[in-house]
Write an enzyme that holds these catalytic residues in place. Structure first.
Site, PDB file in Angstrom:
ATOM      1  N   HIS A  61       0.848  -1.190   0.000  1.00  0.00           N
ATOM      2  CA  HIS A  61       0.000   0.000   0.000  1.00  0.00           C
ATOM      3  C   HIS A  61       0.881   1.237   0.000  1.00  0.00           C
ATOM      4  CE1 HIS A  61       0.913  -0.674   4.223  1.00  0.00           C
ATOM      5  NE2 HIS A  61       0.397   0.490   4.567  1.00  0.00           N
ATOM      6  N   ASP A  65       5.803   4.458   5.233  1.00  0.00           N
ATOM      7  CA  ASP A  65       6.734   3.487   5.805  1.00  0.00           C
ATOM      8  C   ASP A  65       6.862   2.228   4.940  1.00  0.00           C
ATOM      9  OD1 ASP A  65       4.079   2.877   6.530  1.00  0.00           O
ATOM     10  OD2 ASP A  65       4.682   1.773   8.309  1.00  0.00           O
ATOM     11  N   HIS A  66       6.093   2.163   3.847  1.00  0.00           N
ATOM     12  CA  HIS A  66       6.176   1.009   2.954  1.00  0.00           C
ATOM     13  C   HIS A  66       6.705   1.359   1.561  1.00  0.00           C
ATOM     14  CE1 HIS A  66       3.965  -1.944   5.506  1.00  0.00           C
ATOM     15  NE2 HIS A  66       3.585  -0.799   6.073  1.00  0.00           N
ATOM     16  N   HIS A 265       6.436  -6.047  11.527  1.00  0.00           N
ATOM     17  CA  HIS A 265       5.758  -4.747  11.526  1.00  0.00           C
ATOM     18  C   HIS A 265       5.384  -4.335  12.950  1.00  0.00           C
ATOM     19  CE1 HIS A 265       2.798  -1.612  10.347  1.00  0.00           C
ATOM     20  NE2 HIS A 265       3.565  -1.519   9.272  1.00  0.00           N
TER      21      HIS A 265
END
Length: 305
Positions: A61, A65-66, A265
């Site tokens: 997504h 942070d991704h 995570h």
């Protein structure tokens, strides 16, 4: 053999000893990266891995942070002499998002092919990976991924001889080729037994538990799942922000009948994660706390049909 490396295990923000969540698979000379937050390049170097063989990049997504480490990674791949195309898979809007990020990385010596997922699930076949993308339950559109490596049946000399398959065709038929010779069509199933159990890894972050995740992860050799919170009293917070606890991830692993669970995570506030694992293992015994650089080599089992 399928090599799995959990590059980083942090959620929300990188920490000195915990980089943002990402994972790399390596199979048959091809590397596949999932997510690319800040610090992913450091994680790749720490793990002793290479940038150039990354052929596929799956994005779960568009939270920072991704994906915020992507421009730097693309530049590094270009500087490593990469000229082969890169395939990127992610939610609808992937090309627009990556194009915006590339304002600071406008020139690359390789092209990018974008495969955008629009429905609740979609399947892709790339470089020997069978990729199943499935929508999860976060506060933005988000996908988990299952990665499978199929395995053909055993070669049968008896079947080949019984069907008068010329010996010179045995090898190409084992490789999946269909051949016509002297007016006869020879197919791989004439020399191969039924398909054998392959390898499967399922990766899911940023979601509440769902039945779709359980089904996608079913009978995975390895299930890598977010465990944002370990403290039982933070269940309400997990529900509010569409994340999971250690215990919810373990329950899904149990329901999906997976071989092994790695948690990842983690919230920046999480310390002493191992302290909570005995309770997690009461739910699912083969559960482990993910750590940056944690690696496993999955191999086909010779004793399984």
């Amino acid at each position: 053999m399928l090599e799995v490396c959990l590059l980083g295990t942090a959620g929300m923000m990188p920490l000195p000893n915990r980089l943002l969540t990402s994972m790399m698979l390596r199979y048959n000379g091809s590397s596949l990266l999932v997510d690319c937050g800040e610090g992913t390049q450091i994680a790749i170097k720490k793990a002793g891995l290479s940038f150039k063989p990354i052929d596929i990049l799956c994005i779960t997504h568009f939270h920072a942070d991704h994906i915020s480490g992507l421009p730097g990674l693309l530049l590094t791949m270009g500087n490593a002499g990469r000229t082969e195309p890169l395939t990127m898979i992610g939610p609808k809007g992937l090309e627009k998002t990556v194009t915006a990020l590339r304002t600071i990385a406008p020139e690359l010596p390789f092209s990018i092919e974008f495969l955008e997922i629009e429905g609740p699930e979609e399947d892709f076949e790339i470089n020997g990976y069978s990729i199943h993308a499935f929508r999860v339950k976060h506060n933005v559109t988000c996908y988990g991924y299952s990665f499978s490596i199929s395995r053909q049946g055993k070669f049968s000399v008896e079947d080949a001889k019984a069907q008068n398959v010329p010996m010179k065709l045995w090898n190409p038929l084992q490789k999946g080729e269909t051949i016509q010779l002297d007016g006869v069509t020879y197919t791989p199933d004439m020399v191969l037994g039924p398909a054998r159990k392959g390898l499967k890894v399922t990766y899911c972050t940023d979601s509440r538990p769902t039945g779709e995740i359980v089904e996608a992860a079913r009978e995975s050799d390895l299930f890598i799942c977010e465990g944002m919170y370990a403290e039982p009293e933070k269940l309400a917070k997990a529900k509010q922000y569409k994340h999971m606890t250690f215990y919810e991830a373990a329950e899904m692993a149990k329901q999906a009948c997976v071989e092994e669970l790695w948690l990842t995570h983690f919230s920046p506030s999480l310390v002493r994660g191992e302290h909570y694992m005995p309770k997690v293992r009461e739910i699912f015994s083969n559960a482990h706390l993910g750590k940056d650089g944690k690696t496993i080599e999955l191999v086909f089992r010779e004793d399984e049909a």
